[in-house]
Write a protein that holds these residues in place. Structure first.
Motif, PDB file in Angstrom:
ATOM      1  N   PHE A   1       0.803  -1.220   0.000  1.00  0.00           N
ATOM      2  CA  PHE A   1       0.000   0.000   0.000  1.00  0.00           C
ATOM      3  C   PHE A   1       0.838   1.274   0.000  1.00  0.00           C
ATOM      4  O   PHE A   1       0.487   2.242  -0.702  1.00  0.00           O
ATOM      5  CB  PHE A   1      -0.972   0.007   1.184  1.00  0.00           C
ATOM      6  CG  PHE A   1      -1.769   1.287   1.278  1.00  0.00           C
ATOM      7  CD1 PHE A   1      -2.798   1.548   0.382  1.00  0.00           C
ATOM      8  CD2 PHE A   1      -1.462   2.244   2.242  1.00  0.00           C
ATOM      9  CE1 PHE A   1      -3.516   2.733   0.453  1.00  0.00           C
ATOM     10  CE2 PHE A   1      -2.178   3.427   2.319  1.00  0.00           C
ATOM     11  CZ  PHE A   1      -3.204   3.676   1.421  1.00  0.00           C
ATOM     12  N   PRO A   2       1.930   1.363   0.768  1.00  0.00           N
ATOM     13  CA  PRO A   2       2.739   2.590   0.733  1.00  0.00           C
ATOM     14  C   PRO A   2       3.230   2.954  -0.667  1.00  0.00           C
ATOM     15  O   PRO A   2       3.362   4.142  -0.991  1.00  0.00           O
ATOM     16  CB  PRO A   2       3.916   2.264   1.666  1.00  0.00           C
ATOM     17  CG  PRO A   2       3.359   1.262   2.625  1.00  0.00           C
ATOM     18  CD  PRO A   2       2.435   0.418   1.799  1.00  0.00           C
ATOM     19  N   MET A   3       3.462   1.961  -1.515  1.00  0.00           N
ATOM     20  CA  MET A   3       3.894   2.227  -2.889  1.00  0.00           C
ATOM     21  C   MET A   3       2.758   2.864  -3.678  1.00  0.00           C
ATOM     22  O   MET A   3       2.962   3.823  -4.429  1.00  0.00           O
ATOM     23  CB  MET A   3       4.361   0.920  -3.554  1.00  0.00           C
ATOM     24  CG  MET A   3       5.569   0.284  -2.895  1.00  0.00           C
ATOM     25  SD  MET A   3       5.955  -1.376  -3.556  1.00  0.00           S
ATOM     26  CE  MET A   3       6.513  -0.955  -5.196  1.00  0.00           C
ATOM     27  N   LEU A   4       1.550   2.332  -3.495  1.00  0.00           N
ATOM     28  CA  LEU A   4       0.374   2.921  -4.150  1.00  0.00           C
ATOM     29  C   LEU A   4       0.131   4.331  -3.624  1.00  0.00           C
ATOM     30  O   LEU A   4      -0.170   5.249  -4.396  1.00  0.00           O
ATOM     31  CB  LEU A   4      -0.850   2.035  -3.897  1.00  0.00           C
ATOM     32  CG  LEU A   4      -2.220   2.623  -4.279  1.00  0.00           C
ATOM     33  CD1 LEU A   4      -2.279   2.956  -5.762  1.00  0.00           C
ATOM     34  CD2 LEU A   4      -3.335   1.658  -3.903  1.00  0.00           C
ATOM     35  N   GLU A   5       0.269   4.514  -2.327  1.00  0.00           N
ATOM     36  CA  GLU A   5       0.020   5.821  -1.725  1.00  0.00           C
ATOM     37  C   GLU A   5       0.997   6.865  -2.258  1.00  0.00           C
ATOM     38  O   GLU A   5       0.610   8.009  -2.540  1.00  0.00           O
ATOM     39  CB  GLU A   5       0.126   5.729  -0.207  1.00  0.00           C
ATOM     40  CG  GLU A   5      -0.292   7.001   0.509  1.00  0.00           C
ATOM     41  CD  GLU A   5      -0.439   6.783   1.998  1.00  0.00           C
ATOM     42  OE1 GLU A   5      -1.473   7.205   2.561  1.00  0.00           O
ATOM     43  OE2 GLU A   5       0.479   6.172   2.601  1.00  0.00           O
ATOM     44  N   ALA A   6       2.252   6.482  -2.413  1.00  0.00           N
ATOM     45  CA  ALA A   6       3.253   7.412  -2.943  1.00  0.00           C
ATOM     46  C   ALA A   6       2.914   7.813  -4.373  1.00  0.00           C
ATOM     47  O   ALA A   6       3.026   8.990  -4.751  1.00  0.00           O
ATOM     48  CB  ALA A   6       4.640   6.770  -2.883  1.00  0.00           C
ATOM     49  N   ALA A   7       2.473   6.849  -5.179  1.00  0.00           N
ATOM     50  CA  ALA A   7       2.086   7.145  -6.561  1.00  0.00           C
ATOM     51  C   ALA A   7       0.854   8.045  -6.590  1.00  0.00           C
ATOM     52  O   ALA A   7       0.764   8.982  -7.397  1.00  0.00           O
ATOM     53  CB  ALA A   7       1.813   5.846  -7.322  1.00  0.00           C
ATOM     54  N   PHE A   8      -0.101   7.771  -5.700  1.00  0.00           N
ATOM     55  CA  PHE A   8      -1.321   8.577  -5.624  1.00  0.00           C
ATOM     56  C   PHE A   8      -1.001  10.033  -5.286  1.00  0.00           C
ATOM     57  O   PHE A   8      -1.543  10.969  -5.889  1.00  0.00           O
ATOM     58  CB  PHE A   8      -2.266   7.985  -4.579  1.00  0.00           C
ATOM     59  CG  PHE A   8      -3.388   8.892  -4.174  1.00  0.00           C
ATOM     60  CD1 PHE A   8      -4.432   9.161  -5.043  1.00  0.00           C
ATOM     61  CD2 PHE A   8      -3.396   9.496  -2.929  1.00  0.00           C
ATOM     62  CE1 PHE A   8      -5.470  10.007  -4.684  1.00  0.00           C
ATOM     63  CE2 PHE A   8      -4.425  10.345  -2.548  1.00  0.00           C
ATOM     64  CZ  PHE A   8      -5.459  10.601  -3.430  1.00  0.00           C
ATOM     65  N   LYS A   9      -0.115  10.247  -4.328  1.00  0.00           N
ATOM     66  CA  LYS A   9       0.235  11.604  -3.913  1.00  0.00           C
ATOM     67  C   LYS A   9       0.951  12.384  -5.017  1.00  0.00           C
ATOM     68  O   LYS A   9       0.953  13.618  -5.011  1.00  0.00           O
ATOM     69  CB  LYS A   9       1.095  11.549  -2.649  1.00  0.00           C
ATOM     70  CG  LYS A   9       0.305  11.130  -1.406  1.00  0.00           C
ATOM     71  CD  LYS A   9       1.166  11.089  -0.164  1.00  0.00           C
ATOM     72  CE  LYS A   9       0.338  10.731   1.065  1.00  0.00           C
ATOM     73  NZ  LYS A   9       1.162  10.657   2.300  1.00  0.00           N
TER      74      LYS A   9
ATOM     75  N   ALA B   1      -1.706   7.698  -9.731  1.00  0.00           N
ATOM     76  CA  ALA B   1      -2.566   6.538  -9.470  1.00  0.00           C
ATOM     77  C   ALA B   1      -4.013   7.001  -9.356  1.00  0.00           C
ATOM     78  O   ALA B   1      -4.282   8.111  -8.908  1.00  0.00           O
ATOM     79  CB  ALA B   1      -2.142   5.834  -8.181  1.00  0.00           C
ATOM     80  N   GLN B   2      -4.938   6.130  -9.758  1.00  0.00           N
ATOM     81  CA  GLN B   2      -6.355   6.473  -9.702  1.00  0.00           C
ATOM     82  C   GLN B   2      -6.813   6.656  -8.254  1.00  0.00           C
ATOM     83  O   GLN B   2      -6.573   5.782  -7.402  1.00  0.00           O
ATOM     84  CB  GLN B   2      -7.192   5.367 -10.349  1.00  0.00           C
ATOM     85  CG  GLN B   2      -7.139   5.326 -11.857  1.00  0.00           C
ATOM     86  CD  GLN B   2      -8.075   4.271 -12.412  1.00  0.00           C
ATOM     87  OE1 GLN B   2      -8.610   3.433 -11.699  1.00  0.00           O
ATOM     88  NE2 GLN B   2      -8.280   4.309 -13.722  1.00  0.00           N
ATOM     89  N   PRO B   3      -7.460   7.761  -7.935  1.00  0.00           N
ATOM     90  CA  PRO B   3      -7.975   7.983  -6.579  1.00  0.00           C
ATOM     91  C   PRO B   3      -8.890   6.856  -6.105  1.00  0.00           C
ATOM     92  O   PRO B   3      -8.865   6.482  -4.931  1.00  0.00           O
ATOM     93  CB  PRO B   3      -8.740   9.303  -6.711  1.00  0.00           C
ATOM     94  CG  PRO B   3      -8.068  10.009  -7.837  1.00  0.00           C
ATOM     95  CD  PRO B   3      -7.679   8.927  -8.809  1.00  0.00           C
ATOM     96  N   LEU B   4      -9.706   6.322  -7.012  1.00  0.00           N
ATOM     97  CA  LEU B   4     -10.635   5.260  -6.635  1.00  0.00           C
ATOM     98  C   LEU B   4      -9.889   4.041  -6.107  1.00  0.00           C
ATOM     99  O   LEU B   4     -10.278   3.456  -5.087  1.00  0.00           O
ATOM    100  CB  LEU B   4     -11.494   4.864  -7.838  1.00  0.00           C
ATOM    101  CG  LEU B   4     -12.445   3.682  -7.627  1.00  0.00           C
ATOM    102  CD1 LEU B   4     -13.478   4.009  -6.562  1.00  0.00           C
ATOM    103  CD2 LEU B   4     -13.138   3.311  -8.929  1.00  0.00           C
ATOM    104  N   ARG B   5      -8.813   3.645  -6.789  1.00  0.00           N
ATOM    105  CA  ARG B   5      -8.054   2.471  -6.367  1.00  0.00           C
ATOM    106  C   ARG B   5      -7.373   2.717  -5.027  1.00  0.00           C
ATOM    107  O   ARG B   5      -7.315   1.836  -4.165  1.00  0.00           O
ATOM    108  CB  ARG B   5      -7.011   2.104  -7.438  1.00  0.00           C
ATOM    109  CG  ARG B   5      -7.607   1.640  -8.750  1.00  0.00           C
ATOM    110  CD  ARG B   5      -8.417   0.380  -8.573  1.00  0.00           C
ATOM    111  NE  ARG B   5      -9.160   0.019  -9.769  1.00  0.00           N
ATOM    112  CZ  ARG B   5     -10.109  -0.900  -9.809  1.00  0.00           C
ATOM    113  NH1 ARG B   5     -10.453  -1.555  -8.716  1.00  0.00           N
ATOM    114  NH2 ARG B   5     -10.744  -1.178 -10.923  1.00  0.00           N
ATOM    115  N   TYR B   6      -6.849   3.924  -4.856  1.00  0.00           N
ATOM    116  CA  TYR B   6      -6.220   4.293  -3.585  1.00  0.00           C
ATOM    117  C   TYR B   6      -7.247   4.238  -2.459  1.00  0.00           C
ATOM    118  O   TYR B   6      -7.000   3.675  -1.385  1.00  0.00           O
ATOM    119  CB  TYR B   6      -5.612   5.691  -3.687  1.00  0.00           C
ATOM    120  CG  TYR B   6      -5.210   6.280  -2.361  1.00  0.00           C
ATOM    121  CD1 TYR B   6      -4.052   5.862  -1.711  1.00  0.00           C
ATOM    122  CD2 TYR B   6      -6.013   7.240  -1.727  1.00  0.00           C
ATOM    123  CE1 TYR B   6      -3.687   6.381  -0.480  1.00  0.00           C
ATOM    124  CE2 TYR B   6      -5.656   7.771  -0.499  1.00  0.00           C
ATOM    125  CZ  TYR B   6      -4.494   7.346   0.124  1.00  0.00           C
ATOM    126  OH  TYR B   6      -4.140   7.857   1.335  1.00  0.00           O
TER     127      TYR B   6
END
Length: 255
Positions: free
Chosen positions: A222-230, A234-239
């Protein structure tokens, strides 16, 4: 002149309503798993009002039939459907699960990527993108059959209508395990896929698959996805889905 205009309007309205009725019939037949009957209606509509969208729908119906002859027909209609299509939708459409191991699918992938890049930015990591697209199809591919049987399961008081569902569920599990193993390897090698690297559509596939694993894996990646989201990659919905799922699993309130 006024009579002619009125006649044209009436005929146009009748034609639209007629097409909508047939489309509803086709959707209803497919929702019941009656694919051959759906094809008959699709061909009837194609003869009266041919379109690339209809060729695409026919291709997806053929693909769901899972026979070599049906695959041949699916590719014939796909080529007609994608002639002027520069999108990537077909590359992550789960209806085409039966086609992705066919060598002709490679031509579809390469053609769509080339057309997409002409109209958009270059895809930085095409190999990673293609692997993610196939993972999305494998993750979602058996849902058509599974969902039909799950509806019957509810209607039948907790009994499946056919034992054929059990090998389908086993194949779902096999695909899930293969996807997870391959994705974790790719994430460890490449890091989290960003929209600029693999397109927003492919990047969303990584989150989709990770969210279908278990708490331990979700917590780790999850931290990898969160970093991409910020970073807006990354798609907000997936985050949001993974964030809320983790919070619930940890006994906290979802956001």
């Amino acid at each position: 002149m006024k009579k002619i205009i009125i006649q044209i309007i009436v005929l146009t309205t009748v034609s639209v309503v007629y097409s909508q009725d047939i489309t509803k019939q086709i959707d209803s037949l497919k929702n019941e798993g009656l694919l051959m009957a759906a094809l008959q209606q699709q061909y009837k509509l194609l003869a009266e009002k041919p379109s690339e969208d209809l060729h695409y729908d026919i291709a997806s119906t053929y693909a769901l039939l899972w026979s070599s002859q049906a695959r041949d027909s699916a590719f014939v209609h796909l080529h007609k459907a994608l002639k002027n299509d520069a999108s990537l939708q077909v590359l992550y459409d789960p209806h085409f699960l039966s086609l992705i191991e066919d060598e002709r699918w490679l031509a579809i992938e390469n053609s769509q990527l080339k057309k997409y890049e002409i109209q958009n930015n270059l895809i930085q990591n095409k190999s990673f993108a293609l692997k993610l697209f196939r993972m999305i199809i494998k993750d979602q591919g058996f849902m058509y059959v599974g969902n039909i049987e799950r509806k019957k399961y509810m209607k039948n008081g907790g009994y499946f209508s056919t034992p054929a569902i059990y090998p389908i569920l086993a194949m779902e599990e096999k695909n899930h395990n293969q996807n997870t193993e391959e994705l974790l390897r790719l994430l460890d090698e490449n890091g989290w896929p960003t929209a600029s690297q693999v397109t927003e559509y492919a990047a969303a596939g990584a989150a989709l698959i990770i969210n279908h694993t278990n708490y331990k894996i979700r917590k780790k990646y999850f931290p990898m996805l969160e970093a991409a989201f910020k970073k807006g990659e990354a798609q907000p919905l997936r985050y949001a889905k993974m964030k809320d799922r983790l919070l619930i699993e940890e006994g906290k309130e979802q956001l």
